[in-house]
Write an enzyme that holds these catalytic residues in place. Structure first.
Site, PDB file in Angstrom:
ATOM      1  N   SER A   1       0.867  -1.191   0.000  1.00 13.92           N
ATOM      2  CA  SER A   1       0.000   0.000   0.000  1.00 13.92           C
ATOM      3  C   SER A   1       0.890   1.223   0.000  1.00 13.92           C
ATOM      4  O   SER A   1       2.063   1.149   0.407  1.00 13.92           O
ATOM      5  CB  SER A   1      -0.852  -0.004   1.273  1.00 13.92           C
ATOM      6  OG  SER A   1      -1.455   1.246   1.489  1.00 13.92           O
TER       7      SER A   1
ATOM      8  N   TYR B   1      -2.454  -1.039  10.354  1.00  9.10           N
ATOM      9  CA  TYR B   1      -2.352  -1.187   8.892  1.00  9.10           C
ATOM     10  C   TYR B   1      -1.005  -0.670   8.395  1.00  9.10           C
ATOM     11  O   TYR B   1      -0.312  -1.340   7.609  1.00  9.10           O
ATOM     12  CB  TYR B   1      -3.511  -0.417   8.240  1.00  9.10           C
ATOM     13  CG  TYR B   1      -3.680  -0.620   6.764  1.00  9.10           C
ATOM     14  CD1 TYR B   1      -4.453  -1.670   6.270  1.00  9.10           C
ATOM     15  CD2 TYR B   1      -3.100   0.251   5.847  1.00  9.10           C
ATOM     16  CE1 TYR B   1      -4.634  -1.848   4.901  1.00  9.10           C
ATOM     17  CE2 TYR B   1      -3.275   0.074   4.484  1.00  9.10           C
ATOM     18  CZ  TYR B   1      -4.039  -0.975   4.011  1.00  9.10           C
ATOM     19  OH  TYR B   1      -4.221  -1.146   2.658  1.00  9.10           O
TER      20      TYR B   1
HETATM   21  P1  NAD Z   1     -11.516  -6.003  -0.325  1.00  3.87           P
HETATM   22  O1  NAD Z   1     -12.158  -5.793   1.007  1.00  3.87           O
HETATM   23  O2  NAD Z   1     -12.300  -5.734  -1.567  1.00  3.87           O
HETATM   24  O3  NAD Z   1     -10.923  -7.481  -0.424  1.00  3.87           O
HETATM   25  C1  NAD Z   1     -10.279  -8.098   0.660  1.00  3.87           C
HETATM   26  C2  NAD Z   1     -10.240  -9.583   0.413  1.00  3.87           C
HETATM   27  O4  NAD Z   1      -9.585 -10.196   1.526  1.00  3.87           O
HETATM   28  C3  NAD Z   1     -11.629 -10.220   0.304  1.00  3.87           C
HETATM   29  O5  NAD Z   1     -11.583 -11.242  -0.655  1.00  3.87           O
HETATM   30  C4  NAD Z   1     -11.822 -10.811   1.701  1.00  3.87           C
HETATM   31  O6  NAD Z   1     -12.734 -11.888   1.740  1.00  3.87           O
HETATM   32  C5  NAD Z   1     -10.414 -11.249   1.999  1.00  3.87           C
HETATM   33  N1  NAD Z   1     -10.164 -11.499   3.419  1.00  3.87           N
HETATM   34  C6  NAD Z   1     -10.369 -10.656   4.454  1.00  3.87           C
HETATM   35  N2  NAD Z   1     -10.040 -11.280   5.604  1.00  3.87           N
HETATM   36  C7  NAD Z   1      -9.622 -12.517   5.272  1.00  3.87           C
HETATM   37  C8  NAD Z   1      -9.160 -13.629   6.013  1.00  3.87           C
HETATM   38  N3  NAD Z   1      -9.060 -13.609   7.360  1.00  3.87           N
HETATM   39  N4  NAD Z   1      -8.834 -14.746   5.342  1.00  3.87           N
HETATM   40  C9  NAD Z   1      -8.951 -14.810   3.981  1.00  3.87           C
HETATM   41  N5  NAD Z   1      -9.372 -13.782   3.234  1.00  3.87           N
HETATM   42  C10 NAD Z   1      -9.711 -12.662   3.880  1.00  3.87           C
HETATM   43  O7  NAD Z   1     -10.210  -5.116  -0.270  1.00  3.87           O
HETATM   44  P2  NAD Z   1      -9.197  -4.574  -1.403  1.00  3.87           P
HETATM   45  O8  NAD Z   1      -9.290  -3.105  -1.378  1.00  3.87           O
HETATM   46  O9  NAD Z   1      -9.339  -5.294  -2.669  1.00  3.87           O
HETATM   47  O10 NAD Z   1      -7.817  -4.945  -0.694  1.00  3.87           O
HETATM   48  C11 NAD Z   1      -6.950  -5.957  -1.160  1.00  3.87           C
HETATM   49  C12 NAD Z   1      -5.544  -5.632  -0.684  1.00  3.87           C
HETATM   50  O11 NAD Z   1      -5.153  -4.382  -1.251  1.00  3.87           O
HETATM   51  C13 NAD Z   1      -5.394  -5.491   0.823  1.00  3.87           C
HETATM   52  O12 NAD Z   1      -4.172  -6.070   1.243  1.00  3.87           O
HETATM   53  C14 NAD Z   1      -5.360  -3.997   1.014  1.00  3.87           C
HETATM   54  O13 NAD Z   1      -4.683  -3.623   2.187  1.00  3.87           O
HETATM   55  C15 NAD Z   1      -4.630  -3.563  -0.235  1.00  3.87           C
HETATM   56  N6  NAD Z   1      -4.807  -2.159  -0.604  1.00  3.87           N
HETATM   57  C16 NAD Z   1      -6.044  -1.670  -0.857  1.00  3.87           C
HETATM   58  C17 NAD Z   1      -6.161  -0.328  -1.189  1.00  3.87           C
HETATM   59  C18 NAD Z   1      -7.488   0.297  -1.475  1.00  3.87           C
HETATM   60  O14 NAD Z   1      -7.547   1.533  -1.558  1.00  3.87           O
HETATM   61  N7  NAD Z   1      -8.558  -0.468  -1.676  1.00  3.87           N
HETATM   62  C19 NAD Z   1      -5.036   0.475  -1.257  1.00  3.87           C
HETATM   63  C20 NAD Z   1      -3.800  -0.067  -0.989  1.00  3.87           C
HETATM   64  C21 NAD Z   1      -3.690  -1.401  -0.661  1.00  3.87           C
END
Ligand code: NAD
Length: 261
Positions: free
Chosen positions: A143, A156
């Site tokens: 991130s 985080y």
């Molecule tokens: P999201 O909430 O759409 O997806 C998260 C996924 O993780 C889902 O499939 C959920 O079921 C799964 N998950 C959550 N807890 C879990 C567990 N205990 N075991 C197995 N699976 C689990 O979120 P996203 O935005 O797509 O995030 C994905 C990654 O990207 C994360 O690591 C997040 O930190 C990172 N990220 C997101 C952003 C953003 O702005 N959305 C920015 C930077 C980094």
């Protein structure tokens, strides 16, 4: 197709960025194990959709990323089903927004487990097979918070900074074995993870929904646009391509200029 006859495990891929990465890998010919939670019918729609659209095999693992033994079993199941795990994407992640003095201890432990320790367990499990085959790609979704902090996101930010350290260490250990290890650091991507943190940010900063979107989220990104899941997935595909074979231990920003400031 750069991933023809290869197989990938993408954690946290029932939604958002992970699902976009899984679909992009499938489009490149990879068999995929998706992972994550959600309504069974939604997960089945995503899984079956990948098989139908891209003509690859797609399995779902319900492994809980807080549990090391379930992570190891997920990798073993994928190796058995597909013959190998050539690409691992550590993507599962959650967020929680609170000042440190009120931060629930169990939320801290859960975020460190899912966003950091799960990557250690998964890397540990895929490494023997990748080393034996002399080829592998390990990618973690870090991130912009792996490079800079924001208030109220202590767990985080700590976990994401940790992912960078884990990435560098694994990259050095695996460099002689044809295995690259990198992370991608998105800015704000419009997914349920971002949507869900808006109420808590409204409460902790005393702002309206519009103010959180414009003055907190997009304020950080000079382009004034959210990153799309597909833009993150395209970088993951690139990291699997022959052109990226000398890239390892890197942290690639895709954040609309956020961390340039
Ligand atoms: P999201 O909430 O759409 O997806 C998260 C996924 O993780 C889902 O499939 C959920 O079921 C799964 N998950 C959550 N807890 C879990 C567990 N205990 N075991 C197995 N699976 C689990 O979120 P996203 O935005 O797509 O995030 C994905 C990654 O990207 C994360 O690591 C997040 O930190 C990172 N990220 C997101 C952003 C953003 O702005 N959305 C920015 C930077 C980094």
């Amino acid at each position: 197709m750069i991933l023809q006859s290869k197989s990938a495990v993408v954690t946290g891929s029932t939604s958002g960025i992970g699902l976009a990465i899984a679909r992009a890998f499938a489009a490149e010919g990879a068999n995929i194990m998706i992972n994550g939670f959600g309504k069974p019918e939604d997960i089945e729609t995503a899984r079956a959709g990948i098989e139908a659209e891209f003509g690859v095999r797609c399995l779902h693992s319900p492994a809980d990323m807080t549990r090391g033994e379930e992570i190891a079993a997920m990798i073993a199941t994928a190796e058995q089903a597909f013959g190998a795990v050539d690409v691992l994407v550590n993507n599962a992640g959650i967020q929680f927004v609170s000042p440190i003095e009120d931060f629930p201890v169990e939320k801290w432990d859960q975020i460190i487990a899912i966003n950091l320790t799960a990557a250690f367990h998964a890397i540990r499990a895929v490494t023997p097979g990748m080393k034996a085959r002399g080829w592998g790609r390990i990618i973690s979704t870090a991130s912009a918070h792996s490079l800079v902090a924001s208030p109220f996101k202590s767990a985080y930010v700590a976990a994401k900074h940790g992912v960078v350290g884990l990435t560098k260490t694994a990259a050095l250990e695996l460099a002689p074995h044809g295995v690259t290890v990198n992370c991608i650091s998105p800015g704000y991507v419009w997914t349920p993870l971002v949507e869900n943190q808006i109420p808590a940010t409204m409460a902790s900063r005393g702002l309206t929904r519009e103010q959180v979107i414009n003055d907190v989220l997009l304020a950080a990104q000079p382009t004034k646009q959210f990153v799309t899941p597909e833009e993150v997935a395209a970088i993951a595909v690139f990291l699997c391509s022959p052109a990226a074979k000398q890239m390892t231990g890197a942290n690639l920003s895709v954040d609309g200029g956020w961390t340039a400031a």
